[in-house]
Design a protein around this motif. Sequence first.
Motif, PDB file in Angstrom:
ATOM      1  N   ARG A  33       0.774  -1.239   0.000  1.00 13.93           N
ATOM      2  CA  ARG A  33       0.000   0.000   0.000  1.00 13.93           C
ATOM      3  C   ARG A  33       0.805   1.288   0.000  1.00 13.93           C
ATOM      4  O   ARG A  33       0.238   2.355  -0.206  1.00 13.93           O
ATOM      5  N   TYR A  38       0.075   0.063  -6.532  1.00 16.28           N
ATOM      6  CA  TYR A  38      -0.510  -1.111  -5.866  1.00 16.28           C
ATOM      7  C   TYR A  38      -1.968  -0.820  -5.498  1.00 16.28           C
ATOM      8  O   TYR A  38      -2.865  -1.624  -5.763  1.00 16.28           O
ATOM      9  N   SER A 210       6.967 -14.730  12.106  1.00 17.60           N
ATOM     10  CA  SER A 210       6.762 -13.373  12.633  1.00 17.60           C
ATOM     11  C   SER A 210       6.469 -13.351  14.130  1.00 17.60           C
ATOM     12  O   SER A 210       6.785 -12.380  14.802  1.00 17.60           O
TER      13      SER A 210
HETATM   14  C1  LIG Z   1       2.094 -12.123   9.661  1.00 17.65           C
HETATM   15  C2  LIG Z   1       2.037 -12.123   8.139  1.00 17.65           C
HETATM   16  C3  LIG Z   1       0.860 -12.004   7.345  1.00 17.65           C
HETATM   17  N1  LIG Z   1       1.281 -12.049   6.025  1.00 17.65           N
HETATM   18  C4  LIG Z   1       2.639 -12.163   5.946  1.00 17.65           C
HETATM   19  C5  LIG Z   1       3.132 -12.241   7.269  1.00 17.65           C
HETATM   20  C6  LIG Z   1       4.568 -12.482   7.643  1.00 17.65           C
HETATM   21  C7  LIG Z   1       5.403 -11.286   7.474  1.00 17.65           C
HETATM   22  C8  LIG Z   1       5.153 -10.209   8.517  1.00 17.65           C
HETATM   23  O1  LIG Z   1       5.334 -10.496   9.697  1.00 17.65           O
HETATM   24  O2  LIG Z   1       4.808  -9.094   8.095  1.00 17.65           O
HETATM   25  C9  LIG Z   1       3.491 -12.294   4.756  1.00 17.65           C
HETATM   26  C10 LIG Z   1       3.158 -11.512   3.551  1.00 17.65           C
HETATM   27  N2  LIG Z   1       2.004 -10.821   3.257  1.00 17.65           N
HETATM   28  C11 LIG Z   1       2.118 -10.239   2.028  1.00 17.65           C
HETATM   29  C12 LIG Z   1       3.362 -10.622   1.463  1.00 17.65           C
HETATM   30  C13 LIG Z   1       3.694 -10.274   0.026  1.00 17.65           C
HETATM   31  C14 LIG Z   1       5.033 -10.216  -0.456  1.00 17.65           C
HETATM   32  C15 LIG Z   1       5.849  -8.972  -0.093  1.00 17.65           C
HETATM   33  O3  LIG Z   1       5.762  -7.961  -0.830  1.00 17.65           O
HETATM   34  O4  LIG Z   1       6.626  -9.059   0.868  1.00 17.65           O
HETATM   35  C16 LIG Z   1       4.037 -11.386   2.424  1.00 17.65           C
HETATM   36  C17 LIG Z   1       5.425 -11.999   2.368  1.00 17.65           C
HETATM   37  C18 LIG Z   1       1.107  -9.411   1.355  1.00 17.65           C
HETATM   38  C19 LIG Z   1       0.111  -8.709   2.175  1.00 17.65           C
HETATM   39  N3  LIG Z   1      -0.655  -9.232   3.186  1.00 17.65           N
HETATM   40  C20 LIG Z   1      -1.518  -8.288   3.655  1.00 17.65           C
HETATM   41  C21 LIG Z   1      -1.316  -7.080   2.907  1.00 17.65           C
HETATM   42  C22 LIG Z   1      -2.129  -5.806   3.033  1.00 17.65           C
HETATM   43  C23 LIG Z   1      -3.411  -6.082   2.330  1.00 17.65           C
HETATM   44  C24 LIG Z   1      -4.045  -4.895   1.700  1.00 17.65           C
HETATM   45  O5  LIG Z   1      -3.725  -4.551   0.544  1.00 17.65           O
HETATM   46  O6  LIG Z   1      -4.933  -4.332   2.356  1.00 17.65           O
HETATM   47  C25 LIG Z   1      -0.291  -7.349   1.972  1.00 17.65           C
HETATM   48  C26 LIG Z   1       0.244  -6.417   0.925  1.00 17.65           C
HETATM   49  C27 LIG Z   1      -2.550  -8.494   4.717  1.00 17.65           C
HETATM   50  C28 LIG Z   1      -2.097  -9.169   5.950  1.00 17.65           C
HETATM   51  N4  LIG Z   1      -1.511 -10.393   6.031  1.00 17.65           N
HETATM   52  C29 LIG Z   1      -1.221 -10.698   7.351  1.00 17.65           C
HETATM   53  C30 LIG Z   1      -1.689  -9.632   8.145  1.00 17.65           C
HETATM   54  C31 LIG Z   1      -1.571  -9.553   9.651  1.00 17.65           C
HETATM   55  C32 LIG Z   1      -2.261  -8.689   7.273  1.00 17.65           C
HETATM   56  C33 LIG Z   1      -2.971  -7.429   7.656  1.00 17.65           C
HETATM   57  C34 LIG Z   1      -2.032  -6.370   8.089  1.00 17.65           C
HETATM   58  C35 LIG Z   1      -1.855  -5.328   7.018  1.00 17.65           C
HETATM   59  O7  LIG Z   1      -2.887  -4.904   6.489  1.00 17.65           O
HETATM   60  O8  LIG Z   1      -0.707  -4.936   6.752  1.00 17.65           O
HETATM   61  C36 LIG Z   1      -0.559 -11.934   7.802  1.00 17.65           C
END
Ligand SMILES: Cc1c2[nH]c(c1CCC(=O)O)Cc1[nH]c(c(CCC(=O)O)c1C)Cc1[nH]c(c(CCC(=O)O)c1C)Cc1[nH]c(c(C)c1CCC(=O)O)C2
Length: 357
Positions: A33, A38, A210
Motif C-alpha cells: 500500500r 498497488y 513473525s
Molecule cells: C504475519 C504475516 C501475514 N502475512 C505475511 C506475514 C509475515 C510477514 C510479517 O510479519 O509481516 C506475509 C506476507 N504478506 C504479504 C506478502 C507479500 C510479499 C511482499 O511484498 O513481501 C508477504 C510476504 C502481502 C500482504 N498481506 C496483507 C497485505 C495488506 C493487504 C491490503 O492490501 O490491504 C499485503 C500487501 C494483509 C495481511 N496479512 C497478514 C496480516 C496480519 C495482514 C494485515 C495487516 C496489514 O494490512 O498490513 C498476515
Amino acid sequence: MVAATLQNDTFLRALQRQPVSYTPVWLMRQAGRYLAEYKQTRSTAGSFLGLAKNPDFATEVTIQPLDRFPLDAAILFSDILMIPDAMGLGLDFVNGEGPRFARPLRTEDEINKLAVPDMNELRYVFDAVSQIRSTLNGRAPLIGFAGSPWTVGCYMVEGQSSADYRTIKTMLYTQPELLHKILDITAQTTTQYLNEQIRAGAQAVMIFDSWGGALADGLYQQFSLAYMKQVCDGLLREYNGQKIPVIVFTKGGGLWLEDIVTTGCDAMGLDWTVNLGKARARVNDAVALQGNLDPMSLFGSEASVRQEVRRVIDDFGPVGKGGHVFNLGHGISQFTNPERVAALVDEVHTYSRKMHG
Ligand SMILES: Cc1c2[nH]c(c1CCC(=O)O)Cc1[nH]c(c(CCC(=O)O)c1C)Cc1[nH]c(c(CCC(=O)O)c1C)Cc1[nH]c(c(C)c1CCC(=O)O)C2
C-alpha cells in the motif's frame, strides 16, 4: 518452459555466501500500500484476496516495486494465510482490521478433522509463481515463501491477529498435544506447498516466523523451531540443477541465533534489535544474514535514511566469507514515502561496494 537466463544473481550468490560486487537488497512487503500503483491495482481487483488469488494481478503487483527501484529480488505476492484458507478455515480480510478466519480451530473435534489439503486448492499460487517467473524473464530472482507453522498456527487458533496470543498459549500450556497436532499438519502442508512453489519457479524460499518471538525460551525451540526444521528437512534444496537457498526469519529471535542455524537454513533474517557484526560472530558466518534496518527509519530524512543504511552495512563489516542481503527488520509500513525507498536502495548499492572484493 525454458527459463530465461538470470541477469542478476547477486541475491542468490549472497545467500550462498559467494563473492558479489555489492550487497543485494529487497524489502519485506515491498509490494503493497505504500505504492500508489498497488492501491490502483487493488481497487481494480476489489480486495486483497481478489488480488492475491488472481495470477494476472499477483504478477502485476509483484513486479511493481521492481519497476520503481533497482531491487535485487522479487517476492511472490501472496500471504502466509493461504494455507489455512486451503484447509477450510475461511479466510477474509476485514478492511483496516486485518485477517479473520470464519472457523478458527478451538475444539479437539475440529483439530482431529484437520488434514493436509490437496495442493490443487493452492493452484492459483503456483500459477502466479510460474507467471511471475516468465514475466520477470531473468530480470531478478523470485522468492517463494510461507509462514512458519507456529506463526500460521497463531492465526488458525486465535482466528485473527492477537496482542497476547492468549488462546493459543492456553492451548500450549493445557493441551500441548493438540497444538503439536496442528503444527505437525501445518508443517507437512508447508513442506509440500514450498516444494510446489519451487517446482513452479521459485528460486529461493523464505519462512516467516513473525510471532516466534512471543514464545518463552525452551518453548520457542519446541513449538516453533522444531517445525521449521521439519519443513527445512523436507525441502528441495536443488531443482533443475540450481541450488534453492532457504531463509528462516524469526522476528524477535535475536537470543536464538545459534538455534536457528540448526534448521539447516542457508540464511537467517534478523530484526533491528540485533547487531549484524555481533550476529555474524555468534554464528561464525555459517549462514548468510538478511536484514536488519528498522522499517521506521524510513520516516527520517533522506540524509538520515542514507546514514542508517551505512550503519547497517558498517555493522556487518567487510563481507569476506560471510553473506549479507540488505533488508528491513520487518515489513515496510504502508505510510512510507517511496522516495525514501529509492534513497535506501541507492545507498545500499553504492556504499556497500567497499565491503566486497
Ligand atoms: C504475519 C504475516 C501475514 N502475512 C505475511 C506475514 C509475515 C510477514 C510479517 O510479519 O509481516 C506475509 C506476507 N504478506 C504479504 C506478502 C507479500 C510479499 C511482499 O511484498 O513481501 C508477504 C510476504 C502481502 C500482504 N498481506 C496483507 C497485505 C495488506 C493487504 C491490503 O492490501 O490491504 C499485503 C500487501 C494483509 C495481511 N496479512 C497478514 C496480516 C496480519 C495482514 C494485515 C495487516 C496489514 O494490512 O498490513 C498476515
